[in-house]
Design a protein around this motif. Structure first.
Motif, short mmCIF file in Angstrom:
data_model
loop_
_atom_site.label_atom_id
_atom_site.label_comp_id
_atom_site.label_asym_id
_atom_site.label_seq_id
_atom_site.Cartn_x
_atom_site.Cartn_y
_atom_site.Cartn_z
N HIS A 288 40.89 49.54 36.68
CA HIS A 288 40.32 48.08 37.05
C HIS A 288 40.35 47.65 35.47
O HIS A 288 40.09 46.47 35.42
N TYR B 188 39.27 47.08 41.69
CA TYR B 188 37.72 46.99 41.48
C TYR B 188 37.50 47.47 42.90
O TYR B 188 36.41 48.33 42.64
N SER B 189 37.93 46.89 44.44
CA SER B 189 37.41 47.22 45.40
C SER B 189 37.33 48.61 45.88
O SER B 189 37.13 49.58 46.30
N ASN C 5 39.03 40.19 46.22
CA ASN C 5 38.39 41.57 46.48
C ASN C 5 37.39 42.12 47.10
O ASN C 5 37.49 43.00 47.74
N SER D 288 30.07 43.06 48.11
CA SER D 288 31.80 42.26 47.04
C SER D 288 31.47 40.74 47.48
O SER D 288 32.16 39.74 46.08
N ALA E 152 41.85 43.11 41.00
CA ALA E 152 40.66 42.66 42.46
C ALA E 152 41.52 43.62 42.94
O ALA E 152 39.66 44.25 44.03
#
Length: 299
Positions: free
Chosen positions: A71, A153-154, A94, A236, A150
């Motif tokens: 990320h 990151y999730s 995200n 988020s 994105a």
């Protein structure tokens, strides 16, 4: 309150990075290596630092750290190959990835207000950066990488939630930062970037310290501590207020101009946060005094 503190500190990240004169991979190495060292020393002094063995439980720590590295790397790549404004919009997807993942892997329900809050916050981000959005062919790769960042990151947050089921936040963060530091070291050596150079200047090391204290410890560290107690969709979605806070910080620190549409973006984002946390706000303001006092009595 810890959640909003984490969002505030994460919003300072672009400003610290702007002050820094190091290559992105060198900055990533020093930021995460020093953060890991601080955590190792702290836990060693308390005789609480465990060695991580390769088993089914510990593998989630490694996987989460790898996604965190990917990320950060893709985020920096996107920043160089598209406009910051477009990257913000791409990265704003995200919460969708996180919501779908939390529903599939943790069976977390998504309240209707979360959808409303998300679209208001997304609209706020778009309004904020609309004048400088770019979807030209030369930015196609950067836009695609921003979208991938994105999703990464999730994945980092979702695997982190899984890792936190069996590990304390200190242990999880230590090995996660350590793995990222090693990976950034390999990238730095591969690109033949010096880890220490007189060209970096004192301000770069000040920026490294700022990144460790604020976005790393008071940002990511707090968020990974909250994944056990907060819904992933809410975690988020709240991140969409970061562009607003970052713009305010940049205005005061770097005297960057705020667009005429900032007020509209701010109102939309503020409404999204109110909707997102309406149950807590309602409980706080509409609970009668005698109910508050009785709730504090032992059962």
């Amino acid at each position: 309150m810890l959640y909003f503190l984490a969002l505030l500190c994460l919003s300072t990240s672009p400003n610290w990075a702007k002050l820094n004169q190091m290559p992105a991979e060198v900055l990533g190495f020093w930021r995460l290596a020093l953060a890991a060292l601080i955590l190792i020393l702290f836990q060693t002094l308390r005789s609480e630092f465990p060695r991580l063995k390769m088993n089914r439980q510990n593998i989630w720590v490694i996987v989460s750290g790898f996604f965190f590295f990917l990320h950060l790397w893709t985020y920096k790549y996107a920043a160089k190959h598209t406009t910051i404004s477009t990257m913000m919009v791409m990265f704003s997807t995200n919460p969708i990835w996180a919501s779908v993942g939390s529903r599939i892997f943790f069976n977390e329900k998504i309240a209707r207000r979360v959808y409303t809050a998300y679209f208001l916050a997304l609209a706020g981000v778009i309004v904020l950066v609309y004048d400088s959005l770019s979807f030209s062919r030369e930015h196609t790769n950067g836009n695609l990488i921003a979208l991938i960042s994105a999703a990464l990151y999730s994945f980092y947050m979702l695997t982190g939630k899984k890792a936190r089921e069996t590990h304390s936040n200190q242990v999880y963060a230590t090995y996660q930062y350590l793995l990222c530091a090693v990976l950034f070291l390999f990238v730095s050596l591969f690109n033949e970037q010096p880890l220490i150079s007189i060209d970096y200047g004192t301000i770069s090391w000040v920026a490294v310290a700022g990144l460790i204290i604020f976005p790393t410890f008071l940002g990511h560290f707090l968020l990974t501590n909250l994944v056990k107690t907060m819904n992933m969709a809410i975690l988020s979605c709240g991140k969409l207020i970061e562009p607003i806070i970052g713009s305010i910080i940049a205005y005061f620190v770097f005297k960057e101009a705020i667009t005429s549409t900032f007020a509209v973006a701010f109102v939309l984002t503020a409404l999204s946060i109110i909707i997102l946390f309406w149950p807590q706000i309602k409980k706080y303001f509409y609970t009668k005094p005698h109910e508050n006092s009785s709730s504090r009595r032992p059962n």
